[in-house]
Design an enzyme around this catalytic site. Structure first.
Site, PDB file in Angstrom:
ATOM      1  N   HIS A 101      -8.114  -1.807   5.105  1.00  0.00           N
ATOM      2  CA  HIS A 101      -7.626  -2.617   6.235  1.00  0.00           C
ATOM      3  C   HIS A 101      -7.206  -1.723   7.414  1.00  0.00           C
ATOM      4  O   HIS A 101      -6.206  -1.995   8.072  1.00  0.00           O
ATOM      5  CB  HIS A 101      -6.520  -3.565   5.783  1.00  0.00           C
ATOM      6  CG  HIS A 101      -5.358  -2.895   5.096  1.00  0.00           C
ATOM      7  ND1 HIS A 101      -4.750  -3.409   3.979  1.00  0.00           N
ATOM      8  CD2 HIS A 101      -4.687  -1.765   5.385  1.00  0.00           C
ATOM      9  CE1 HIS A 101      -3.757  -2.611   3.610  1.00  0.00           C
ATOM     10  NE2 HIS A 101      -3.694  -1.619   4.455  1.00  0.00           N
ATOM     11  N   HIS A 124       3.059  -3.106   6.958  1.00  0.00           N
ATOM     12  CA  HIS A 124       3.254  -1.717   7.397  1.00  0.00           C
ATOM     13  C   HIS A 124       4.496  -1.618   8.269  1.00  0.00           C
ATOM     14  O   HIS A 124       4.406  -1.378   9.470  1.00  0.00           O
ATOM     15  CB  HIS A 124       2.041  -1.217   8.172  1.00  0.00           C
ATOM     16  CG  HIS A 124       0.766  -1.285   7.380  1.00  0.00           C
ATOM     17  ND1 HIS A 124       0.076  -2.460   7.173  1.00  0.00           N
ATOM     18  CD2 HIS A 124       0.063  -0.329   6.750  1.00  0.00           C
ATOM     19  CE1 HIS A 124      -1.000  -2.201   6.436  1.00  0.00           C
ATOM     20  NE2 HIS A 124      -1.035  -0.923   6.164  1.00  0.00           N
ATOM     21  N   HIS A 182      -6.918   8.164   1.500  1.00  0.00           N
ATOM     22  CA  HIS A 182      -6.509   8.588   2.833  1.00  0.00           C
ATOM     23  C   HIS A 182      -5.084   9.115   2.809  1.00  0.00           C
ATOM     24  O   HIS A 182      -4.287   8.727   1.956  1.00  0.00           O
ATOM     25  CB  HIS A 182      -6.664   7.485   3.886  1.00  0.00           C
ATOM     26  CG  HIS A 182      -5.825   6.243   3.739  1.00  0.00           C
ATOM     27  ND1 HIS A 182      -5.794   5.467   2.609  1.00  0.00           N
ATOM     28  CD2 HIS A 182      -4.993   5.626   4.613  1.00  0.00           C
ATOM     29  CE1 HIS A 182      -4.994   4.417   2.797  1.00  0.00           C
ATOM     30  NE2 HIS A 182      -4.467   4.493   4.002  1.00  0.00           N
TER      31      HIS A 182
END
Lengths: 132, 282
Positions: free
Chosen positions: B12, B59, B194
Site C-alpha cells: 500500500h 500510519h 522494505h
C-alpha cells in the site's frame, strides 16, 4: 545496564519498542500536530516558538530544527510520525530515506532501481564492522 | 448468508496513490507497477463483492501515540479520507457495512480475539491505496468496506501465528452472517520487504519475498513460524507488515486457488507484492 534485545544486532535499524516510544512521546506528538493545516502554518512561521508548546527535550528540539532524521530516531522519533514533518517541508519518504543513509537522493533512487539494498552483508552488525 | 469469494494481497505504498492522483500512471517507472494490477481490475468485476474486509495498518493517522490498538474493526457508516499532511487524497469517502462489522466484532470477541471497536475514524493511504489500485479512479467506491487496522507501528506487532489464527476466526464470523446474502473479498495489505528508516533504509530481500509468495497459498502454517526478529532482519523494519497478509489467508478456505501473482522492485522504497486467491469452499 540498558536491556539488550535480539533485534539490536540488526545494523542501521532502530526498532520502535517500548523504551523508544516512551522517550519519543512528546517528539512524536509534536509531529502528529502537523496533521492540521493551521499547525503547519504556525510551525513554519516560528519553528522554535512552536516547539515550545511541547514537552520535548532540548536534544529533540535541536534534532527537529536541524532536520537530523537519524538523531530524531535516536531520540525516540518514529518514521511514520517524522513523515508529518518531512511532508510539511514538502519532501517525500524517498528524500528522508536517502538523508538517513547519507546518500544523495539520486544515488539512493538508483540503488532502488537496481533492486534495492541487498540483504547480503546487511543482516548483522558484525557484518558492518568487518567490512572496514 | 455471507460468502468469502476470495482474497487479495497488495502493498500500500503511498507514492502509488500519489502517482494515480497526479496522473503519472503512464510514466515508465510507475507503469511497470500499475501493469501488475490489470488482472485485479478485471477479477474484482468478476468477483463483484458487496463488501471488502480490508486489513491494513494506520500510519500514525487515526491512531497517534495516545491510543494504539493492536486489532481494531471499523463499525461506522462511513470513513472520511484523512489529511496526511498534504491534504486528503482526492478519493471518495469510504462507506462501511455496520451490520456485518458489528456481527464480526461480536463473534470474534466471543471467540476470544479481543477487538477494539471503532465508530469514528479517518482512513489513510494504507486503506485507500489498495482500493485505488483495484478500482482505479471512481466517483463512488462500488463496494462497502470494513476497515480492519492492525498495529505494526509500535513494536511489537501481533505475531504471525496470532494473525493467522485471527484470520480464521474472522472467516468463521463472516461466514456465519445470516441477515443478508453478501459476497465478501478479504484484502491483506502492506509489505513486502522494505525499510524506511536508518542507515539500512532501502533494504529489499527478493528471495524472502518470493518464498513468502510461494508459501502463503499452499502452506501458510510455515509462515506463521516466522519470528519478529526474522521479519525485521530479513524483510526490513517495515516488512513486518506482512503479518497482515496472514490475516487474509486465515480468513480464506483451507485450500485456495492462486489466480494472480505479481512482484516488482521498486515503488519508491518498497518491493511491491500482489496476489489474488479464490476460495475453494466445499
Amino acid at each position: 545496564m540498558p536491556k539488550v534485545n535480539d533485534y539490536d544486532d540488526i545494523p542501521g535499524t532502530t526498532v520502535f519498542d517500548a523504551a523508544r516510544s516512551r522517550k519519543g512521546y512528546h517528539l512524536n506528538s509534536f509531529c502528529m500536530s502537523l496533521m492540521k493545516a493551521e499547525n503547519r502554518a504556525a510551525f513554519k512561521a516560528d519553528e522554535e516558538g512552536y516547539l515550545k508548546r511541547f514537552g520535548m527535550t532540548e536534544a529533540q528540539r535541536q534534532a527537529v530544527l536541524k532536520r537530523d532524521w537519524n538523531w530524531m530516531i535516536q531520540e525516540g522519533g518514529n518514521i511514520y510520525f517524522l513523515a508529518k514533518l518531512f511532508f510539511t517541508d514538502g519532501n517525500s519518504f524517498q528524500y528522508a530515506a536517502a538523508e538517513m543513509t547519507g546518500m544523495s537522493q539520486e544515488d539512493y533512487a538508483k540503488m532502488m532501481l537496481a533492486g534495492g539494498r541487498p540483504i547480503e552483508g546487511n543482516r548483522s552488525k558484525s557484518e558492518w564492522e568487518n567490512r572496514g | 448468508m455471507a460468502k468469502i469469494i476470495g482474497g487479495l494481497t497488495t502493498s500500500h505504498v503511498p507514492a502509488l496513490g500519489a502517482a494515480m492522483d497526479n496522473g503519472k500512471t503512464e510514466e515508465p517507472y510507475w507503469k511497470a507497477v500499475f501493469d501488475g494490477y490489470e488482472r485485479a481490475k478485471s477479477w474484482i468485476v468478476e468477483a463483484s463483492p458487496d463488501v471488502i474486509f480490508l486489513v491494513y495498518n494506520d500510519h500514525a493517522t487515526a491512531f497517534s501515540m495516545d491510543l494504539i490498538p493492536t486489532f481494531a474493526i471499523g463499525c461506522a457508516e462511513e470513513f472520511p479520507i484523512a489529511d496526511e499532511g498534504w491534504g486528503p487524497r482526492p478519493v471518495p469517502t469510504v462507506k462501511g457495512h455496520p451490520d456485518l462489522a458489528w456481527h464480526v466484532a461480536q463473534s470474534v470477541i466471543l471467540d476470544e480475539f479481543d477487538l477494539t471497536i471503532i465508530n469514528k475514524m479517518e482512513v489513510d493511504h494504507g486503506l485507500t491505496v489498495p482500493l485505488s489500485l483495484v478500482y482505479g479512479q471512481v466517483k463512488e467506491w462500488p463496494v462497502r468496506v470494513i476497515p480492519f487496522p492492525v498495529n505494526v507501528v509500535q513494536y511489537p506487532p501481533p505475531t504471525a501465528n496470532r494473525c493467522y489464527n485471527l484470520g480464521k476466526a474472522l472467516g468463521k464470523a463472516i461466514r456465519s452472517f445470516e441477515q443478508q446474502d453478501l459476497r465478501v473479498v478479504v484484502f491483506g495489505t502492506g509489505g513486502m520487504s522494505h525499510q524506511l528508516q536508518g542507515k539500512r533504509a532501502g533494504l529489499i530481500n527478493k528471495k524472502f519475498d518470493l518464498a513468502f509468495q510461494d508459501k502463503i497459498g499452499p502452506n501458510p502454517q510455515a509462515l506463521t513460524k516466522i519470528s519478529h526478529l526474522e521479519f525485521l532482519r530479513e524483510s526490513g523494519s517495515e516488512g513486518i507488515e506482512l503479518v497482515m497478509w496472514l490475516i487474509m489467508r486465515g480468513a480464506l478456505s483451507e485450500q485456495v486457488k492462486e489466480v494472480h501473482r505479481f512482484y516488482h522492485v521498486p515503488a519508491s522504497n518498497t518491493a511491491v507484492g500482489h496476489m489474488i486467491f479464490e476460495s475453494q469452499e466445499a
